[in-house]
Every structure is written in C-alpha cells, then in structure tokens.
Scaffold this active site. Structure first.
Site, mmCIF file in Angstrom:
data_model
loop_
_atom_site.group_PDB
_atom_site.id
_atom_site.type_symbol
_atom_site.label_atom_id
_atom_site.label_comp_id
_atom_site.label_asym_id
_atom_site.label_seq_id
_atom_site.Cartn_x
_atom_site.Cartn_y
_atom_site.Cartn_z
ATOM 1 N N ASP A 328 0.860 -1.142 -0.080
ATOM 2 C CA ASP A 328 0.142 0.165 -0.065
ATOM 3 C C ASP A 328 0.934 1.225 -0.083
ATOM 4 O O ASP A 328 1.782 1.234 0.697
ATOM 5 C CB ASP A 328 -0.993 -0.009 1.213
ATOM 6 C CG ASP A 328 -1.887 0.942 1.137
ATOM 7 O OD1 ASP A 328 -2.301 1.730 0.211
ATOM 8 O OD2 ASP A 328 -2.375 1.664 2.218
ATOM 9 N N GLU A 331 2.345 2.824 3.275
ATOM 10 C CA GLU A 331 3.246 2.239 3.881
ATOM 11 C C GLU A 331 4.808 2.878 3.239
ATOM 12 O O GLU A 331 5.749 2.279 3.999
ATOM 13 C CB GLU A 331 3.208 0.829 3.797
ATOM 14 C CG GLU A 331 1.977 0.249 4.415
ATOM 15 C CD GLU A 331 2.096 0.324 5.816
ATOM 16 O OE1 GLU A 331 3.082 0.089 6.878
ATOM 17 O OE2 GLU A 331 0.967 0.838 6.187
ATOM 18 N N ASP A 363 -2.498 -3.691 4.043
ATOM 19 C CA ASP A 363 -1.189 -2.890 3.928
ATOM 20 C C ASP A 363 -0.294 -3.712 2.804
ATOM 21 O O ASP A 363 0.270 -3.264 1.986
ATOM 22 C CB ASP A 363 -0.303 -2.638 5.350
ATOM 23 C CG ASP A 363 -1.172 -1.760 6.112
ATOM 24 O OD1 ASP A 363 -1.912 -0.879 5.664
ATOM 25 O OD2 ASP A 363 -1.070 -2.011 7.304
#
Length: 618
Positions: A328, A331, A363
């Site tokens: 993601d 991140e 994530d």
C-alpha cells in the site's frame, strides 16, 4: 439525354429518403452558421441532426421532436418559428415532409452523408461518391466479425442460453469471456489510439442492443440485441459447419468478412464527433494476418484457433505468471519518520519484487501476475491479468494500534479484513520497545487487544521488533508463496457470482493438506469490493449500527443478523412479544462464536433499549 440518365439512376437508389427533410435542412443551416462563427453549439445541432436522421416517421411539428435525443426547448422553438414562416409563405396545409425549395444548394451539400435530402441541383453536382455513401448509410448496424461489439453480443447471447442463467453479466466476467472472440484487447488500446474493444459497448447501449443497470454494472441484451445476436450466432454456426474445401463457400466467407459484417451505419468522422470509437478494422484483416500461422481466410481455421484457447480461458498455467508483493502506498510515503522509506529499501536490498499501489484494505498482499510478451509496434507491453493470493497482512505499530483502538478503527479494520474475500488475513505487529510506555493506553491494554485479535477474532498474529524484521518477514513470505504456487493452475473466480467455487470448508481442508487454494479473485474486483465508502446494503448498515454498542463484537453482530437481517425484521419481532420482559430477553438466547455461547440478557436489553426507547437515551 446521356447526362440525365445518371441522375434518374441516382434517384432510384435513394429509397430510404429522410421523412423530415425540411427540419433536417434547417438544422444543417443552423449548424453551418454556428460552425462559421466558431460556436460550440454546432456540436449540439450535429447531435440533433443525427437523432433526426434515425427517426423513421414524419413529424407534423417541432413539439413532436421532443421525444428525440438532443432536442431541447430551444431547438424546438426555432424549428416551430421557421415552420410557421414556411407555412405562411407556402400555404397553411404545407407539411414538414415537403422538400425545401432549391434555393440553398450549399446547405444540402454540407449535410451529413447519410442524409437523403439532395435536390435535383445537387444530384447533378453531387457526384457518385455522395450516392455511394448514402447507400452504405441505409444499411443497419452489424458489428464486424471478431470486433468488440461482435464479441460482446455473442458472449451475452450464449450466456443467456445456458440453463439457469441469471440473464446478465458483470463487466469483468464479460470482458474475460468476450476476449476469446475478439482480436482486439478489451483493456489495452492500440498504439496511437485511446479506444479499446470495450469502447464499442457504448455504441451497443446507444443503439439499444444492450442495457446497463445496477451498481456494480450489469449488462444484458435487449430484444433488439437478442435478435441481432441470433443472426450473428447463426452466421457463426454456418461458418463452422461449412466444408473447408469448397472454393465457392470460401469466397462467400471472404465477401461476408469484408462486407456483410461491417458497421456501415456511420463514418469515422461522425463517430468521433459523437464521442464513440471509430470503426474497428475488418475481421478479414486479422485473418490475413494469421496466414503465417497456417490459417487461411476461411472461418473454419480461425474458429478452431479460438476453440483451442478456450480450455485456458480465465486460467493462469504454471510458469505463465509470477508472484509479486503489493505494498500500500501509505506504507512507503508520507509520515514524519523514516520508517516508511526504510521498509522499501529493505525490500529492495532483499531482492523482493514488489509493486506500490493503493490498497483499499490491508497493507500488504500478493498477486499472481500474468507474464505478457511485448507487442511489436506498441510502446508499452499489454497489462497481464492479476489474481490475488489468499494472504493479506495488516501492519500495526504500537502507536498506530493505540490510536486505532481509541477512535474505533481497530474493530472496523478487523471486520473489513474478514469480509474482503481472502481466507488468510494476518496482523503484523511491530513492538516499539520503550515507546509503548508513552502511549495513551496502558501496555497491558494493547497486549490484551493483540491476544483477543488472535484468540477471539481468529487472526494469525506475527510479532516483530522493528521495520527490518517486518521486511524480513515479508521477504520470507514472498519466497514461500512463490514456491507454494509454482506448480498450480490458477482459476479466476468472482465474488459476484452465485454458487462460485467450492465451499470454504473444502478449501481449508485442501490447504491443511499442503495444497493451496487455486480459485482466486482478480485484483480489480478485490480492490473494488474493498472500497470503504461504497454503497452498502441495509444489512451491512445494520451490522455497523450493532457493532457501535459496547461489548457487541463482529461475531455477535453476525449471529444477530442470521436471525434478523434488517432493523425492520427485528422491530417486527419486538412487536410480537407479549410483555416488556420478553422483549428485553428476545436476543439473549442467540448463540455466537465457535463456542456457541449465548448473547446474554445484558446485551439483549441494551439492543432493545437502543431500538425501542422513545426519545433520548439516558
């Protein structure tokens, strides 16, 4: 006399004459005047001309034209004024279908090619080219063989003929099935063009062959679409059943490829003005291109080549894909510390192939991306299909965990991870050491939340010390999944389809035996279905309401929804209760979770008070 004969022959060809040439001439004049002045309203007049040309009946006045597209009050008012002036000059009984006086030859010459309003003066000048175009415009819409419209119509028709068919198809499954019948990509445009094969769907909708409903979109055939698709299907069957060695039939197939299945309803320029894609190349060009592979111009080899690809439709064979980690973008970007930059650097240092993109839930996850060879003449290689593996990770630092518990995001994230469609959700918890002592919640509360996530909610929890250990864990997981799926044939499934794939229990048993699930969701469908603020059903909103009650977890809310799926059904059950005590204990005996414990009288009373108390709650 010799000069007049072509004129008479030309007039005999004008059989499908326009039933409203007077309105057509006035609109053409208005369009040309606006074009000379550089006004944008010229495009509105052009659209009105196109709509009027498609209308097969004569109009008595401009008010009747309001049923047509792009005919507003302004255009109708102008046409009515001109009509009244025309009748004053030519008599009150004059009708709009009377040909306009031959005083404006330039208006007729500027009319679109498909309009049949040429006068005698124009017939002398108009040349054979104009008459040829008129002849082509009179033919009905038939999409080219192996074009986008041809493939979509056949796919929807064949799907509707299957017993127990739902009568419609979603976009992604329609593209996947129709791609087998089309020579052009449904997702990647050709070099120098912005149109794909999917662009022809707008033309089918505009011509009322296909109807688009609901959200997510559902595509189905109209009555006109079914009739056209039946004709296309009969042509396909005749092509497959015909003998290969007959030279006359082979020539007839070539003529059919070049003329019979070509869109003859509009010119390229006119299509571009309407915003619809230009005519796609004839299917015979694609067939000629395949001569090097041993296939000729006849339909039989081409169909055999298409059927040879059918067994692999929607599948990714071993060696035809690669496993890639998706990160993601949150991140790797933003934030006030350097940890996010460090994660990407650690993954690069470990040699992990990863892709940064927006993930609507989680994530980190892994996709199996199809390996696609670059196409000669194209700048970018076509985009391969992507199927999401059944592993998704939500990363939590202690400070992030503390904040998400306080504002309620933690419970919502766990609920969304369970509903995302992937069977192996995981929490990656980073211990921040001494930083945990400076947080708003006690460390014991945070540790208890982590244990509840693993024991009560059933998530796999991996604890690491810092971002380097997180990158190491992601590296090990990536290499493990590459080895796990290296010999698997992956099949694309859709969450939107009823009865799709096997049951979850069977797939869990296979994975316990070491065999991974090979029925996967496409990344586009997964990410679209995980949108946080998408349109929700009444049941989903009801579940969110229940989970706002203190002590009412996702499992307890799901147990209530099994018996009462909407607030209306719950309120109806309350009305059937004889006493107040019975209402308060209505939900107390509902069992939830793996241990099948009762919901209890306290929560049952709280829910009753929430939905049945008049006025403000104390």
């Amino acid at each position: 006399m010799s000069a007049s004969e072509p004129v008479r022959l030309g007039r005999k060809r004008n059989l499908p004459s326009c039933p409203n040439p007077l309105f057509l001439a006035w609109l053409t004049e208005l369009r040309d005047q606006a074009r000379e002045k550089g006004l944008k309203i010229q495009f509105t007049y052009q659209k009105a001309i196109n709509s009027l040309n498609k209308y097969p009946l004569p109009l008595q006045n401009a008010k009747e034209a309001k049923i047509l597209q792009n005919f507003g009050d302004g255009i109708c008012k102008i046409l009515d004024e001109r009509l009244q002036r025309y009748r004053r000059e030519n008599g009150p009984d004059s009708l709009p279908e009377v040909l306009p006086p031959p005083g404006r030859p330039d208006n007729n010459s500027l009319a679109p090619p498909r309009k049949k309003n040429a006068t005698g003066d124009q017939g002398k000048e108009g040349g054979g080219g104009g008459k040829k175009k008129k002849k082509k415009k009179g033919r009905e819409y038939v999409p080219q063989k192996r074009s986008g419209g041809h493939a979509v119509l056949l796919t929807l028709y064949r799907q509707s003929q299957i017993a127990g068919s739902k009568g419609y198809m979603f976009k992604m499954e329609l593209q996947a099935e129709a791609q087998l019948l089309c020579d052009k990509s449904f997702t990647v445009p050709d070099l120098g063009s912005k149109y794909t094969a999917w662009s022809s769907v707008s033309t089918l909708i505009h011509k009322n062959f296909i109807i688009k409903t609901h959200n997510p979109a559902r595509y189905s055939l109209t009555e006109e679409g079914v009739a056209l698709a039946e004709r296309l299907e009969s042509v396909e069957e005749d092509t497959e059943d015909g003998p290969e060695g007959d030279g006359e039939e082979a020539r007839s197939e070539e003529e059919e490829c070049g003329a019979g299945l070509v869109d003859l309803t509009a010119s390229d320029d006119e299509e571009e003005e309407d915003g619809t894609p230009p005519a796609e190349r004839p299917a015979c060009v694609a067939q000629q291109r395949s001569e090097g592979d041993g296939t000729g111009l006849s339909g039989k080899p081409q169909n055999s080549r298409a059927t040879s690809r059918k067994p692999n439709a929607g599948c990714l064979l071993p060696g035809a894909y690669e496993v890639i980690l998706c990160v993601d973008f949150i991140e790797t970007t933003g934030g006030s510390n350097h940890h996010k930059d460090e994660l990407a650097k650690e993954l690069q240092r470990n040699g992990v192939k990863f892709d940064v993109r927006k993930l609507n839930v989680g994530d980190f996850l892994w996709v199996a991306r199809e390996k696609v060879a670059p196409v000669p003449g194209q700048l970018r290689a076509p985009t391969g299909r992507e199927l999401v593996l059944d592993y998704i990770i939500e990363r939590k630092r202690m400070d992030d965990l503390c904040g998400s518990i306080i504002d309620g995001r933690f419970r919502e994230q766990k609920f969304r991870l369970k509903r995302c469609g992937l069977r192996r959700p995981c929490y990656l918890v980073e211990e921040c050491g001494s930083a945990a002592s400076h947080l708003s919640l006690p460390e014991t509360t945070l540790q208890q939340a982590i244990v509840n996530t693993q024991v009560v909610d059933g998530f796999f929890v991996k604890r690491v010390q810092d971002v380097r250990e997180s990158a190491a864990y992601l590296t090990v997981m990536t290499r493990y999944l590459i080895k796990l799926y290296q010999n698997c044939t992956l099949v694309c499934r859709s969450r939107e389809l009823e009865g799709d794939g096997g049951s979850d229990e069977e797939e869990e048993e296979e994975e316990e035996r070491g065999t991974p699930s090979c029925s996967l969701i496409s990344f586009a469908e997964f990410n679209h279905g995980a949108v946080k603020n998408k349109c929700q059903t009444v049941t989903e909103v009801f579940a969110r309401q229940l989970m706002q009650v203190s002590g009412l977890s996702g499992d307890k809310a799901a147990a209530i929804l099994e018996q009462y799926s909407t607030p209306h059904s719950l309120l109806t059950a309350y009305e059937r209760c004889a006493s107040e005590t019975q209402k308060e204990k209505l939900l107390s005996s509902i069992r939830h979770g793996t241990l099948k414990r009762n919901l209890g009288p306290a929560l049952s009373r709280t829910v009753y008070q929430l939905y049945c108390t008049q006025g403000a709650l104390s």
